[in-house]
Enzyme design. Structure first.
Site, mmCIF file in Angstrom:
data_model
loop_
_atom_site.group_PDB
_atom_site.id
_atom_site.type_symbol
_atom_site.label_atom_id
_atom_site.label_comp_id
_atom_site.label_asym_id
_atom_site.label_seq_id
_atom_site.Cartn_x
_atom_site.Cartn_y
_atom_site.Cartn_z
ATOM 1 N N GLU A 259 0.861 -1.181 0.000
ATOM 2 C CA GLU A 259 0.000 0.000 0.000
ATOM 3 C C GLU A 259 0.896 1.227 0.000
ATOM 4 O O GLU A 259 1.962 1.229 0.636
ATOM 5 C CB GLU A 259 -0.886 0.014 1.254
ATOM 6 C CG GLU A 259 -1.696 1.310 1.375
ATOM 7 C CD GLU A 259 -2.782 1.278 2.439
ATOM 8 O OE1 GLU A 259 -2.729 0.404 3.316
ATOM 9 O OE2 GLU A 259 -3.673 2.138 2.385
ATOM 10 N N CYS A 460 -6.529 1.258 2.790
ATOM 11 C CA CYS A 460 -7.394 2.433 2.715
ATOM 12 C C CYS A 460 -7.142 3.259 1.458
ATOM 13 O O CYS A 460 -8.047 3.955 0.986
ATOM 14 C CB CYS A 460 -7.214 3.278 3.973
ATOM 15 S SG CYS A 460 -7.817 2.419 5.427
ATOM 16 N N ASN A 587 -12.471 -2.925 0.906
ATOM 17 C CA ASN A 587 -11.391 -3.082 1.874
ATOM 18 C C ASN A 587 -11.945 -2.828 3.267
ATOM 19 O O ASN A 587 -12.284 -1.697 3.584
ATOM 20 C CB ASN A 587 -10.276 -2.076 1.590
ATOM 21 C CG ASN A 587 -9.222 -2.084 2.682
ATOM 22 O OD1 ASN A 587 -8.552 -3.090 2.879
ATOM 23 N ND2 ASN A 587 -9.108 -0.981 3.410
ATOM 24 N N GLU A 588 -12.046 -3.845 4.034
ATOM 25 C CA GLU A 588 -12.521 -3.772 5.421
ATOM 26 C C GLU A 588 -13.592 -2.680 5.624
ATOM 27 O O GLU A 588 -13.521 -1.883 6.544
ATOM 28 C CB GLU A 588 -11.368 -3.611 6.413
ATOM 29 C CG GLU A 588 -10.473 -2.426 6.267
ATOM 30 C CD GLU A 588 -9.395 -2.373 7.364
ATOM 31 O OE1 GLU A 588 -9.307 -1.324 8.001
ATOM 32 O OE2 GLU A 588 -8.665 -3.353 7.569
HETATM 33 O O1 AHR Z 1 -2.469 -1.351 6.813
HETATM 34 C C1 AHR Z 1 -2.784 -0.051 7.087
HETATM 35 C C2 AHR Z 1 -4.257 0.121 7.059
HETATM 36 O O2 AHR Z 1 -4.828 -0.780 7.956
HETATM 37 C C3 AHR Z 1 -4.885 -0.251 5.762
HETATM 38 O O3 AHR Z 1 -4.885 0.798 4.890
HETATM 39 C C4 AHR Z 1 -6.263 -0.630 6.153
HETATM 40 O O4 AHR Z 1 -6.804 -1.574 5.292
HETATM 41 C C5 AHR Z 1 -6.098 -1.144 7.556
HETATM 42 O O5 AHR Z 1 -6.989 -0.557 8.410
#
Ligand code: AHR
Length: 863
Positions: A259, A460, A587-588
């Site tokens: 990321e 995120c 994503n979550e």
């Molecule tokens: O890994 C950092 C953040 O943690 C990521 O962006 C998110 O998916 C999680 O909350």
């Protein structure tokens, strides 16, 4: 300690059994019913009373429901919660979010312990929503809600299902009875009182006790081991393999999660040395509009005879509006860029300088480019010319010395007006020599894990801070000057230099499958912009185009060169397809109505258009709770093949939850554990202890490799001094790469993976649960290379004498390769040691260690 643990287990067990029993058969000294008082103290809490006057708190003020609206820290507030019992005895809680928003929050629960998804409906009247009150109208079978606003006016709306609401109308006096009372629970609290059966109160108490028990388990740390394991002697371990029970497991268990967080892309893996090369930094890239973070950030010019300004008339491309203008009255000044904390250069290595340049005034157009170190010594220079229209010019500079503090200077050699944009300095030695490529040392360290897949671009970053910030893959491909930079939600700027093409190329270069993650049409629920959280989902009218963009991504990766997007891939230098097989949607995310509607639409459309692509759904940010439950519900309803789970936990959690997937239903979705890590609470640091807790858990993942298909650790890389998130796998600065102990665990699992799990009968000399759960063993076979791989984790303070019964196997040679990590649990700079050992003898596994044996097989000796 051990006894105490058993005692605690016993007590809790008794409490649970007792509670279940008492639920049905009321005990003599328990009342039939009592008053339950709900109140707010940073979340919904409860107290009980016999007489509605004298209150005892339940679970010592434990929070049973929290608001999940908006930004962490500042916005997740539950103001004036109002709790009622509604249709069929279902509890309904509504609350106000803040004093600005035209929304309120609502959630429902059957038992006050497990709560359904939170929804945040918009209202059309009033300045804001203050103190909402709700009642269930049995005659009309609907809920009446009223609220006031900052002007003291009242409004009313009705709903049957908390999805569709009636038109809001102004009312002069509240129509719904507000039965709030004040109760003294460590000071006066306002809330609602309900007469409930005693079992409701008992169950709330029980839920708190379970929670407390889990907290205790999660807090187990090696620093308590001297006490916990006082007097423990080395443990004998006998392992007999059972190849007749072998089962197929996923060959893709170990992957990585890249990321752009912690300066992982720009200033990190992306090898560009110039910071803000496009002059597109904006104050709004950063939260609270940082005025210093602008087009000139990281650039300077110290000379009164030359004026440095930023212009945007006739830019190179509309996506790249700003450029630098030097108005030179007397030659000599230099436009300087110090990169990301200085530039690291290597003696004798070459760097490609390039810029778009044009001269606006003046007849001569030569300019000098210099590499200069911190002492002002010139390490390399070259001369280039600009034209009268934008033109990219290039040259090569070779550094005459090593430097960690270098800068680049661009100095016009005559008077006049010069414009520059996309000023770039790129090492020629990138990973695999790719143009616009990746930092070789970092990429090599990553590749050494031998990851089977790479998740990208988030996290995120994929779903963004508000819908405008959702990652748009089309902005990340094509000529660099035409890519559309964006605000990075972690508080900086994304040039998109490391975009989808570079990502696919990297995957191919390291033999990993790409796993792109696309937002499910909703931004991050913790968004700071565009309304709190997901209320700002992409308008339904725009979802068609959004879905088309995802289909176009598949075409960009896999399409023939004659397709519109396949052609673009070919133009970028890769006519062959990238062989994309997976796509993550979401994503979550918080599983709201807004999410469900969009996820379902995307999922169905992708299934229809590309049945060959495996879609990955999402189950929230935790291993339990509303989003986890609801995410799984959608996955099961839609038969989503894979589901992405995330959890960041303490080492104690990983030790005590090794059976997490043993319990999973094998007929439902497979699991992609997309983000996980153990870290030390209070700072989220990692060390040998956290790495061993992960190794222990990973042996359990291998055991469950029939249902867990893939797993990737927390963020892959983090730049020192620019880290927004811990833990991460590899830390780095401009010239050093610093893998964590957890990295070596990942590497050992990545390098020593298998496609077949071989169960083992395990017997230890100490029959104590706390001892046995700190010993992990996993045996896998790589049927392609014909290797047996034995992994042993010892999280005990004593040695384990292991005897391995390999009688069922025919081994090639007597010695096998052993890789071992061991040391002090608090140490964070341990590296594995590789040796050769005789596996036929009993092997000593050191205290606090992770050992892998790689054994070349000739075959089985099954009867
Ligand atoms: O890994 C950092 C953040 O943690 C990521 O962006 C998110 O998916 C999680 O909350």
């Amino acid at each position: 300690m051990l006894r105490r643990l058993f005692f605690t287990l016993f007590v809790i067990n008794v409490v649970f059994t007792f509670s279940t029993f008492a639920h049905k058969y009321k005990l003599k000294d328990e009342p039939d019913s009592a008053y339950l008082f709900s109140y707010n103290a940073n979340g919904l809490r409860f107290a009980w009373s016999h007489d509605n006057k004298n209150w005892s708190s339940i679970g010592r003020g434990y929070i049973y429901l929290r608001s999940d609206y908006g930004r962490w820290g500042t916005e997740k507030k539950m103001i004036a919660p109002f709790l009622i019992k509604g249709r069929n005895g279902e509890w309904v809680c509504i609350w106000s979010l803040n004093d600005r928003t035209n929304q309120f929050a609502v959630s429902t629960s059957k038992n006050l312990i497990n709560w359904g998804p939170q929804n945040y409906p918009y209202v059309t009247l009033g300045k804001n929503v203050l103190s909402p009150v709700i009642a269930f109208n049995t005659q009309n079978d609907e809920y009446d809600i009223y609220y006031s606003d900052a002007d003291g006016k009242y409004f009313e709306t009705k709903t049957r299902d908390f999805i569709v609401y009636s038109q809001v109308r102004s009312i002069s006096v509240p129509t719904v009875f507000d039965n709030s009372i004040n109760a003294d629970i460590n000071g006066l609290k306002s809330g609602q009182s309900h007469r409930v059966p005693w079992s409701v109160i008992r169950d709330l108490q029980k839920a708190y006790e379970i929670q407390e028990f889990k907290v205790k388990q999660n807090n187990e740390r090696t620093e308590d081991d001297a006490k916990r394991f006082a007097g423990l002697k080395p443990v004998d371990l006998k392992v007999s393999l059972q190849p007749e029970k072998a089962k197929k497991i996923s060959g893709m268990l170990t992957g990585i999660f890249f990321e752009d967080i912690n300066y992982a892309a720009d200033g990190g893996l992306y090898a560009e040395l110039v910071q803000n090369r496009d002059f597109e930094y904006k104050p709004s890239d950063r939260e609270f509009n940082d005025e210093a973070w602008k087009s000139t950030f990281s650039w300077s010019l110290s000379d009164e005879e030359t004026i440095f300004s930023i212009d945007s008339i006739l830019p190179i491309h509309p996506n790249n509006l700003h450029y630098a203008v030097l108005d030179v009255k007397v030659p000599g000044a230099a436009l300087t860029n110090t990169g990301f904390d200085g530039m690291a250069l290597k003696r004798g290595e070459s760097y490609t300088f390039s810029t778009f340049a044009k001269h606006l005034e003046g007849s001569k157009s030569d300019f000098e480019v210099r590499l200069v170190n911190g002492k002002g010594i010139i390490l390399g220079k070259l001369r280039l010319k600009s034209a009268s229209a934008w033109k990219q010019v290039k040259g090569t500079l070779t550094s005459s010395a090593d430097a960690t503090d270098a800068r680049i200077e661009i100095s016009p050699l005559s008077t006049g007006k010069f414009a520059f944009d996309m000023i770039s300095l790129f090492p020629e030695k990138t990973f695999k020599g790719r143009k616009n490529g990746l930092r070789a040392d970092l990429a090599t360290t990553i590749a050494a894990i031998q990851p089977k897949f790479v998740r990208f671009p988030g996290g995120c970053v994929a779903h963004g801070d508000g819908i405008d910030n959702i990652y748009k893959w089309k902005n990340s491909i094509g000529p660099l000057a035409e890519r559309k930079p964006d605000r990075n939600l972690w508080g900086y700027h994304q040039t998109m230099g490391l975009g989808y093409f570079e990502y696919f190329q990297f995957c191919e270069d390291i033999g990993a499958a790409p796993v792109p993650v696309i937002a499910a049409g909703v931004p991050c629920e913790n968004s700071a912009t565009g309304g709190g959280g997901q209320q700002g989902g992409i308008p339904m009218a725009e979802m068609g185009q959004y879905i088309q963009d995802i289909i176009d991504l598949i075409e960009y990766a896999n399409g023939d060169v004659h397709t519109a997007w396949g052609k673009k891939r070919a133009e970028a230098g890769h006519p062959k397809p990238f062989n994309l097989k997976f796509i993550g949607i979401g994503n979550e995310d918080q599983i709201t109505e807004v999410f469900k509607e969009r996820f379902t639409l995307i999922y169905k459309a992708l299934r229809a258009a590309h049945p060959e692509i495996t879609i990955i759904g999402t189950a929230g940010p935790f291993f339990e709770g509303t989003d986890y439950e609801e995410g799984w519900k959608i996955a099961s309803d839609l038969k989503v093949p894979l589901i992405d789970e995330h959890y960041y936990q303490s080492p104690g959690w990983f030790i005590n939850n090794q059976d997490f997937y043993d319990k999973y239903d094998r007929t439902k979705s497979r699991i992609y554990l997309g983000e996980y890590a153990a870290s030390v609470p209070g700072g989220n640091k990692t060390n040998l202890e956290t790495a061993l807790a992960e190794a222990l858990y990973l042996t359990a993942l291998e055991r469950n490799g029939d249902v867990v298909s893939m797993a990737s650790y927390a963020p892959l890389i983090a730049k020192e001094k620019h880290t927004q998130w811990n833990p991460d796998l590899i830390y780095f600065n401009n010239s050093e790469v610093k893998p964590t102990v957890g990295y070596f665990v990942q590497k050992m699992f990545g390098n020593y993976s298998g496609d077949q799990y071989i169960p083992a009968k395990v017997k230890t000399s100490v029959e104590q649960e706390p001892v046995n759960k700190r010993i992990g063993i996993s045996v896998v076979e790589d049927t392609k290379s014909n290797h047996l791989i034995i992994k042993l984790v010892n999280l005990l303070p004593v040695e384990i004498n292991t005897s391995l019964n390999l009688d069922n196997f025919s081994i090639a040679g007597e010695t096998v390769v052993k890789t071992e990590i061991t040391g002090n649990p608090s140490d964070n700079s341990i590296k594995p040691i590789v040796s050769e050992v005789n596996i036929r003898n009993s092997v000593k596994i050191p205290a606090y260690s992770f050992t892998v044996f790689k054994i070349k097989l000739k075959g089985y000796k099954l009867n």
